[in-house]
Design a protein around this motif. Sequence first.
Motif, mmCIF file in Angstrom:
data_model
loop_
_atom_site.group_PDB
_atom_site.id
_atom_site.type_symbol
_atom_site.label_atom_id
_atom_site.label_comp_id
_atom_site.label_asym_id
_atom_site.label_seq_id
_atom_site.Cartn_x
_atom_site.Cartn_y
_atom_site.Cartn_z
ATOM 1 N N TYR A 94 38.823 27.445 36.107
ATOM 2 C CA TYR A 94 38.984 28.732 35.436
ATOM 3 C C TYR A 94 37.686 29.517 35.577
ATOM 4 N N GLY A 95 37.697 30.722 35.044
ATOM 5 C CA GLY A 95 36.490 31.524 35.051
ATOM 6 C C GLY A 95 36.024 31.840 36.467
ATOM 7 N N ASP A 133 35.127 30.055 38.855
ATOM 8 C CA ASP A 133 35.691 29.184 39.882
ATOM 9 C C ASP A 133 37.210 29.116 39.774
ATOM 10 N N SER A 134 37.824 30.218 39.377
ATOM 11 C CA SER A 134 39.256 30.275 39.086
ATOM 12 C C SER A 134 40.122 29.655 40.190
ATOM 13 N N ARG A 186 42.781 32.241 41.244
ATOM 14 C CA ARG A 186 42.290 33.231 42.209
ATOM 15 C C ARG A 186 42.284 32.652 43.619
ATOM 16 N N TRP A 239 36.625 37.040 46.912
ATOM 17 C CA TRP A 239 35.595 36.910 45.881
ATOM 18 C C TRP A 239 34.291 37.398 46.490
ATOM 19 N N LEU A 258 44.211 38.942 37.203
ATOM 20 C CA LEU A 258 42.911 38.317 36.974
ATOM 21 C C LEU A 258 42.132 39.130 35.946
ATOM 22 N N ASP A 260 35.913 36.429 33.604
ATOM 23 C CA ASP A 260 35.054 35.820 34.625
ATOM 24 C C ASP A 260 35.798 35.520 35.913
ATOM 25 N N ALA A 261 37.108 35.368 35.865
ATOM 26 C CA ALA A 261 37.877 35.136 37.088
ATOM 27 C C ALA A 261 37.912 36.379 37.964
#
Length: 271
Positions: free
Chosen positions: A3-4, A6-7, A10, A17, A130, A133-134
Amino acid sequence: PIYGMDSLVRRITGVGWRGGRYDEEVVLADLELDGGLEPGMLHVAAGRHGLAFLFAHGEGATWRLLGTRPASREAQTAFGQPSGDVPVLEVQRLLDDALPGVRVNEQVWSARVPLQHRMASSFLQGPVFLAGDAAHAGSPAGGQGMNTGIQDAVNLGWKVALASRGDPGTAETSGAHTALLGSYDLERRPAAAQVLTLTNLIFFAEASTHPLPAFVRGTLLPLAAPALPVLLRRRPLMSAVMALLSQRWVHYRTSPLSAVGTPTSRGAHPG
C-alpha cells in the motif's frame, strides 16, 4: 509493502510512477546529549549541510534528532521508512555542522530514511482510483503529505457517493457518472503536482548541499536569527505562511464541473 508509496494496486493496474529519489535523506536518532541545551524545548539549527531538529521527546532517550544529509548509497530500502543504523560518528558530524558544542553522550537508536518525489501518471485507471501516498509521494518538508491525501479522499468520496445513488441504467446517467468520477483525476492530479513543487522547494532550501541554500543556511540565517522572534510575531506574515501550508490556494476553476460565470461576493469564482 502493498500500500501507500509501494502500492500493489498501482503496480497491477500499470499506472506509471514518475519522479526519482532525492539526493538527500533524513537521519533519526534518540540521544542523550551534553552541551547546555535548554531542556523541554524544540531546538532548530541550520548548517551548511542541512537542518537539525532536536525534539525533547525521544522515545528511548531525552532527545530525538531529525537531521538531513546527503543520501547514503547503501543498498536501497523502502522510501519513507526508517531502516539501518547510523554510526555515532556520523550523527555527531550532523550536530557539529548545525549545533557546535553539542556532544552525543549516548545513542539509543538511529535510522536513515531515504526519500523520493514521485506522482502517479493517472489517479484513475478503469474502475480503480488512487489516492494519498499511492498517488503522490514527496519529502516531509512542510508537512503536506497527509493534507494532500485527505483532500484526495474528500474530493473522491462525495463523487463516489453521489454516483452510487443514481440509476446507471440509462446512457445519460452513465455518461454523467463517467464525467463526474473522471473529474477526480482532472482536479486532484494538478493540485498534487503543485504541492510536490512546493515541498521540493522547501526541501531544497532545508537540505540541499547546493552552494546557494548552503550559503543561506550557514551564513545568512545565523545573521538574521535575532530578527526571527520579531517576524514570528507579525500576524500578516504568519497568516500568509499558514495559508500556504494549509493549501487554501488549491482550486478547481478549470475543472469541467466548475461553471463559467461572473464572480460572486468579493471576487470568489466557481471551483
